[in-house]
Design a protein around this motif. Structure first.
Motif, short mmCIF file in Angstrom:
data_model
loop_
_atom_site.label_atom_id
_atom_site.label_comp_id
_atom_site.label_asym_id
_atom_site.label_seq_id
_atom_site.Cartn_x
_atom_site.Cartn_y
_atom_site.Cartn_z
N HIS A 1 -10.04 -24.60 44.80
CA HIS A 1 -8.72 -24.11 45.18
C HIS A 1 -7.80 -25.22 45.68
CE1 HIS A 1 -5.72 -21.27 46.51
NE2 HIS A 1 -5.75 -21.79 47.72
N TRP A 2 -8.35 -26.15 46.46
CA TRP A 2 -7.55 -27.21 47.07
C TRP A 2 -8.43 -28.44 47.22
CZ3 TRP A 2 -2.66 -26.98 46.72
CH2 TRP A 2 -1.82 -27.75 47.52
N PRO A 3 -7.88 -29.65 47.29
CA PRO A 3 -8.70 -30.86 47.35
C PRO A 3 -9.67 -30.93 48.53
CG PRO A 3 -6.47 -31.45 46.77
CD PRO A 3 -6.46 -29.99 47.14
N THR A 4 -9.42 -30.18 49.59
CA THR A 4 -10.39 -30.18 50.69
C THR A 4 -11.74 -29.65 50.23
OG1 THR A 4 -9.48 -28.05 51.39
CG2 THR A 4 -8.70 -30.00 52.57
N GLY A 5 -11.74 -28.81 49.21
CA GLY A 5 -13.00 -28.33 48.64
C GLY A 5 -13.78 -29.45 47.99
N ILE A 6 -13.08 -30.43 47.44
CA ILE A 6 -13.74 -31.59 46.84
C ILE A 6 -14.46 -32.39 47.92
CG2 ILE A 6 -13.37 -33.77 45.61
CD1 ILE A 6 -10.98 -32.37 44.22
N LYS A 7 -13.82 -32.54 49.07
CA LYS A 7 -14.46 -33.26 50.18
C LYS A 7 -15.75 -32.55 50.59
CE LYS A 7 -13.64 -35.12 54.74
NZ LYS A 7 -12.80 -35.15 55.92
N GLU A 8 -15.71 -31.22 50.64
CA GLU A 8 -16.91 -30.45 51.00
C GLU A 8 -18.02 -30.65 49.97
OE1 GLU A 8 -17.52 -28.83 53.86
OE2 GLU A 8 -15.58 -29.60 54.50
N ILE A 9 -17.65 -30.65 48.69
CA ILE A 9 -18.64 -30.88 47.63
C ILE A 9 -19.24 -32.28 47.79
CG2 ILE A 9 -18.94 -31.22 45.13
CD1 ILE A 9 -16.80 -28.99 44.76
N GLY A 10 -18.38 -33.27 48.05
CA GLY A 10 -18.86 -34.64 48.26
C GLY A 10 -19.81 -34.74 49.44
N THR A 11 -19.47 -34.06 50.52
CA THR A 11 -20.34 -34.06 51.71
C THR A 11 -21.70 -33.46 51.40
OG1 THR A 11 -18.43 -33.92 53.19
CG2 THR A 11 -20.55 -33.22 54.09
N LEU A 12 -21.70 -32.35 50.69
CA LEU A 12 -22.97 -31.72 50.31
C LEU A 12 -23.78 -32.60 49.38
CD1 LEU A 12 -21.71 -28.06 49.81
CD2 LEU A 12 -23.21 -28.90 51.64
N LEU A 13 -23.11 -33.24 48.44
CA LEU A 13 -23.82 -34.15 47.53
C LEU A 13 -24.43 -35.32 48.29
CD1 LEU A 13 -21.42 -34.21 44.45
CD2 LEU A 13 -23.74 -33.28 44.53
N MET A 14 -23.72 -35.88 49.26
CA MET A 14 -24.26 -36.99 50.05
C MET A 14 -25.49 -36.56 50.85
SD MET A 14 -21.10 -39.33 51.45
CE MET A 14 -20.71 -38.19 52.74
N GLN A 15 -25.50 -35.32 51.32
CA GLN A 15 -26.64 -34.81 52.08
C GLN A 15 -27.87 -34.64 51.19
OE1 GLN A 15 -25.25 -31.16 53.83
NE2 GLN A 15 -23.93 -32.22 55.29
N GLU A 16 -27.65 -34.38 49.92
CA GLU A 16 -28.76 -34.08 49.01
C GLU A 16 -29.11 -35.20 48.04
OE1 GLU A 16 -30.78 -31.50 49.13
OE2 GLU A 16 -29.67 -30.77 50.86
N CYS A 17 -28.31 -36.25 48.02
CA CYS A 17 -28.51 -37.30 47.03
C CYS A 17 -28.32 -38.66 47.71
CB CYS A 17 -27.50 -37.12 45.89
SG CYS A 17 -27.67 -38.29 44.56
#
Length: 77
Positions: free
Chosen positions: A29-45
Motif C-alpha cells: 500500500h505504501w513504501p513503509t510496507g517495504i521497510k517492514e518487508i526488509g526488516t523481516l527479511l533481515m531477521q530471517e536471512c
C-alpha cells in the motif's frame, strides 16, 4: 566426527530477492510496507544486501505508483 549445525534461517538467492523487490513490493500500500518487508527479511536471512533490496523495491514501487496516477489537467486560464 563433528556434527554440522544447521541454521534455521532462510537463504535467498539474489534473483529471488530481486523477484520480491520488483514483483511483490510494488503492490504494498505504501513504501513503509517495504521497510517492514526488509526488516523481516533481515531477521530471517543472514546474507541479504538490504541496501540493494530497499533500493530495488522502492524504485519498483515508485514506478508502479506513478503508472497508476491519472494525468490531471488542472490548468486554469
Amino acid at each position: 566426527m563433528e556434527e554440522k549445525k544447521h541454521s534455521n534461517k532462510m537463504q535467498f538467492k539474489p534473483h529471488q530477492l530481486r523477484f520480491i523487490a520488483e514483483k511483490i513490493c510494488p503492490h504494498v500500500h505504501w513504501p513503509t510496507g517495504i521497510k517492514e518487508i526488509g526488516t523481516l527479511l533481515m531477521q530471517e536471512c543472514d546474507d541479504i544486501n538490504i541496501v540493494q533490496f530497499m533500493s530495488e523495491a522502492n524504485e519498483a514501487w515508485e514506478k508502479n505508483y506513478q503508472s497508476k496516477q491519472e494525468e490531471i489537467d488542472d490548468w486554469v486560464e
